[in-house]
Design a protein around this motif. Structure first.
Motif, short mmCIF file in Angstrom:
data_model
loop_
_atom_site.label_atom_id
_atom_site.label_comp_id
_atom_site.label_asym_id
_atom_site.label_seq_id
_atom_site.Cartn_x
_atom_site.Cartn_y
_atom_site.Cartn_z
N TYR A 226 106.24 -23.93 -23.50
CA TYR A 226 107.11 -23.53 -24.60
C TYR A 226 106.37 -22.59 -25.54
O TYR A 226 105.23 -22.87 -25.95
CB TYR A 226 107.57 -24.79 -25.36
CG TYR A 226 108.65 -24.54 -26.38
CD1 TYR A 226 109.99 -24.69 -26.06
CD2 TYR A 226 108.33 -24.16 -27.69
CE1 TYR A 226 110.99 -24.47 -27.00
CE2 TYR A 226 109.32 -23.92 -28.63
CZ TYR A 226 110.64 -24.08 -28.28
OH TYR A 226 111.63 -23.86 -29.22
N GLY A 227 107.00 -21.46 -25.88
CA GLY A 227 106.41 -20.51 -26.81
C GLY A 227 105.50 -19.46 -26.18
O GLY A 227 104.97 -18.60 -26.89
N THR A 228 105.33 -19.50 -24.84
CA THR A 228 104.50 -18.49 -24.16
C THR A 228 105.15 -17.11 -24.29
O THR A 228 106.37 -16.97 -24.06
CB THR A 228 104.34 -18.83 -22.67
OG1 THR A 228 103.74 -20.13 -22.54
CG2 THR A 228 103.48 -17.81 -21.95
N PRO A 229 104.39 -16.07 -24.64
CA PRO A 229 104.97 -14.72 -24.77
C PRO A 229 105.51 -14.21 -23.43
O PRO A 229 104.94 -14.45 -22.37
CB PRO A 229 103.80 -13.87 -25.25
CG PRO A 229 102.85 -14.84 -25.87
CD PRO A 229 102.97 -16.10 -25.06
N ILE A 230 106.62 -13.48 -23.50
CA ILE A 230 107.25 -12.86 -22.34
C ILE A 230 107.21 -11.35 -22.55
O ILE A 230 107.64 -10.86 -23.60
CB ILE A 230 108.72 -13.31 -22.19
CG1 ILE A 230 108.80 -14.84 -22.04
CG2 ILE A 230 109.39 -12.62 -21.02
CD1 ILE A 230 110.20 -15.38 -22.25
N VAL A 231 106.70 -10.60 -21.58
CA VAL A 231 106.58 -9.15 -21.73
C VAL A 231 107.58 -8.44 -20.83
O VAL A 231 108.04 -8.98 -19.82
CB VAL A 231 105.15 -8.66 -21.44
CG1 VAL A 231 104.15 -9.37 -22.32
CG2 VAL A 231 104.80 -8.84 -19.97
N ALA A 232 107.91 -7.20 -21.19
CA ALA A 232 108.86 -6.39 -20.42
C ALA A 232 108.27 -6.01 -19.07
O ALA A 232 107.15 -5.50 -18.98
CB ALA A 232 109.23 -5.14 -21.20
N ALA A 233 109.03 -6.27 -18.03
CA ALA A 233 108.58 -5.93 -16.67
C ALA A 233 108.57 -4.43 -16.45
O ALA A 233 107.79 -3.91 -15.65
CB ALA A 233 109.47 -6.61 -15.64
N ALA A 234 109.46 -3.71 -17.15
CA ALA A 234 109.51 -2.25 -17.08
C ALA A 234 110.01 -1.74 -18.42
O ALA A 234 110.72 -2.45 -19.13
CB ALA A 234 110.42 -1.78 -15.95
N GLY A 235 109.65 -0.51 -18.74
CA GLY A 235 110.07 0.05 -20.02
C GLY A 235 111.53 0.45 -20.02
O GLY A 235 112.09 0.81 -18.99
N GLY A 236 112.16 0.38 -21.19
CA GLY A 236 113.55 0.78 -21.29
C GLY A 236 114.11 0.46 -22.67
O GLY A 236 113.37 0.29 -23.64
N ARG A 237 115.44 0.36 -22.75
CA ARG A 237 116.14 0.12 -24.01
C ARG A 237 116.75 -1.28 -24.00
O ARG A 237 117.33 -1.70 -22.99
CB ARG A 237 117.22 1.17 -24.22
CG ARG A 237 118.00 1.02 -25.54
CD ARG A 237 119.08 2.09 -25.64
NE ARG A 237 118.50 3.42 -25.67
CZ ARG A 237 118.08 4.03 -26.77
NH1 ARG A 237 118.16 3.41 -27.95
NH2 ARG A 237 117.58 5.24 -26.73
N VAL A 238 116.64 -1.99 -25.11
CA VAL A 238 117.24 -3.32 -25.24
C VAL A 238 118.75 -3.16 -25.34
O VAL A 238 119.25 -2.55 -26.29
CB VAL A 238 116.68 -4.06 -26.47
CG1 VAL A 238 117.37 -5.43 -26.62
CG2 VAL A 238 115.17 -4.24 -26.36
N THR A 239 119.48 -3.68 -24.35
CA THR A 239 120.93 -3.54 -24.32
C THR A 239 121.65 -4.85 -24.62
O THR A 239 122.89 -4.85 -24.70
CB THR A 239 121.38 -3.00 -22.94
OG1 THR A 239 120.75 -3.76 -21.89
CG2 THR A 239 120.99 -1.54 -22.79
N ALA A 240 120.92 -5.94 -24.79
CA ALA A 240 121.51 -7.22 -25.22
C ALA A 240 120.39 -8.09 -25.76
O ALA A 240 119.28 -8.10 -25.21
CB ALA A 240 122.23 -7.91 -24.07
N ALA A 241 120.68 -8.83 -26.81
CA ALA A 241 119.71 -9.76 -27.39
C ALA A 241 120.47 -10.85 -28.14
O ALA A 241 121.32 -10.53 -28.97
CB ALA A 241 118.75 -9.03 -28.33
N GLY A 242 120.18 -12.11 -27.81
CA GLY A 242 120.88 -13.21 -28.47
C GLY A 242 121.33 -14.25 -27.47
O GLY A 242 120.78 -14.36 -26.37
N ASP A 243 122.36 -15.01 -27.82
CA ASP A 243 122.81 -16.13 -27.01
C ASP A 243 123.85 -15.71 -25.98
O ASP A 243 124.70 -14.85 -26.22
CB ASP A 243 123.40 -17.22 -27.90
CG ASP A 243 122.35 -17.87 -28.80
OD1 ASP A 243 121.17 -17.86 -28.39
OD2 ASP A 243 122.70 -18.36 -29.88
N ALA A 244 123.78 -16.36 -24.81
CA ALA A 244 124.76 -16.22 -23.74
C ALA A 244 124.95 -17.61 -23.13
O ALA A 244 124.01 -18.42 -23.12
CB ALA A 244 124.31 -15.21 -22.69
N ASP A 245 126.14 -17.88 -22.59
CA ASP A 245 126.47 -19.24 -22.16
C ASP A 245 125.45 -19.84 -21.18
O ASP A 245 124.84 -20.86 -21.44
CB ASP A 245 127.86 -19.26 -21.52
CG ASP A 245 128.95 -18.99 -22.55
OD1 ASP A 245 128.68 -19.19 -23.74
OD2 ASP A 245 130.05 -18.56 -22.15
#
Length: 316
Positions: A226-245
């Motif tokens: 829990y709390g381990t950092p997650i890095v982007a696998a490839a560069g790009g633009r954030v197209t969604a951020a937040g909660d999903a079902d």
């Protein structure tokens, strides 16, 4: 006496001419005024009527490469991979040149393809040779020259082919390389993490149906605290951020080729919608939100709206 002087001078001039020819065997005699007037050749050069030197051109021995975009009409059985093989392109370049392309491919649909490794793009209002060169990681002169453009003005709506060195890959719009580790390759979102569930059919009843299977895991599950950092696998633009079902707290990054990376079950998001991130940038932290049992990362890759196996990740 005068006749003797003239005779001596004539002999001297004749001697110099002979000496010149013996030292320079490829020496060409002077072109006459008649030859210049008629545009005749002398040796391996020719003179036009305006006395302009015309250099000889080599005759092409093979067909010249077309620089126009290729239009391929989808036929039954076509896939991104098969189209790429047919035109000597990667399937990422096929997707890159056709934003919004959905899977499975629709028979009869036209698809734009570059004649060389690169991208077919449509000029938008505000685009300049400098901005496009920075975005795609090419020199302005290559961009202009390949498309036969002379001036800095680009017409919105016009279609350009931009050759891109596959060893370099595309850039973010800021000009920063999108994937600095290895262009076209995906970095492991959690270095050294163990893959506890692979992409594909599964016996876990919590997984939803997909692809004709009753239960199907649409990504990779990486075990991490829990709390381990997650890095982007490839560069790009954030197209969604937040909660999903299903995914709980998640981040979606659309990379430079149009592939969507999903990072799910996060405890916390570290980026904002619309932000550009480089490969290796921290996008969030491991959690267990959504449909999850224990702390882990669900990493999913979507091509044209369809989940696909991400393949080997660098560092996992």
């Amino acid at each position: 006496m005068t006749h003797i002087v003239v005779l001596v001078m004539a002999m001297a001039m004749s001697g110099y001419a002979a000496l010149d020819r013996s030292f320079f065997p490829n020496f060409h005699p002077a072109v006459t005024a008649v030859a210049a007037d008629d545009g005749l050749a002398a040796g391996d050069i020719s003179l036009g009527r305006e006395s302009i030197i015309i250099k000889p051109l080599s005759i092409p021995t093979s067909a010249l490469v077309s620089r126009a975009p290729i239009v391929h009409i989808v036929v039954p059985g076509d896939t991104l991979e098969s189209i790429g093989r047919q035109f000597n392109l990667s399937w990422r370049e096929v997707l890159w040149s056709n934003p919004g392309l959905r899977m499975p491919l629709t028979v009869g649909r036209p698809i734009k393809l570059p004649p060389v490794p690169g991208v077919v793009m449509v000029v938008r209002t505000g685009d300049t040779p400098a901005s496009l060169a920075a975005k795609y990681g090419v020199d302005q002169t290559i961009l202009l020259g390949f498309n036969g453009l002379r001036g800095p003005q680009l017409m919105p709506g016009s279609v350009l082919v931009i050759p891109v060195d596959p060893a370099q890959g595309p850039n973010l719009s800021t000009g920063v390389p999108a994937d600095p580790v290895e262009p076209g390759q995906f970095l492991c979102p959690i270095a050294g993490a163990k893959v506890i569930q692979q992409f594909g059919p599964t016996s876990f009843a919590v997984e939803p149906p997909f692809g004709g299977y009753m239960h199907f895991h649409t990504g990779l599950d990486l075990l991490a605290g829990y709390g381990t950092p997650i890095v982007a696998a490839a560069g790009g633009r954030v197209t969604a951020a937040g909660d999903a079902d299903y995914f709980g707290t998640r981040v979606e990054v659309t990379d430079s080729f149009g592939l969507v990376e999903v990072y799910a079950h996060m405890s916390l998001v570290n980026v904002s919608l619309g932000q550009e991130v480089q490969q290796g940038k921290t996008v969030g932290f491991v959690g267990s939100t959504g449909l999850s049992v224990g702390s882990h990362l669900h990493f999913q890759l979507e091509v044209g709206g369809m989940p696909t196996a991400p393949g080997q990740l660098i560092g996992c």
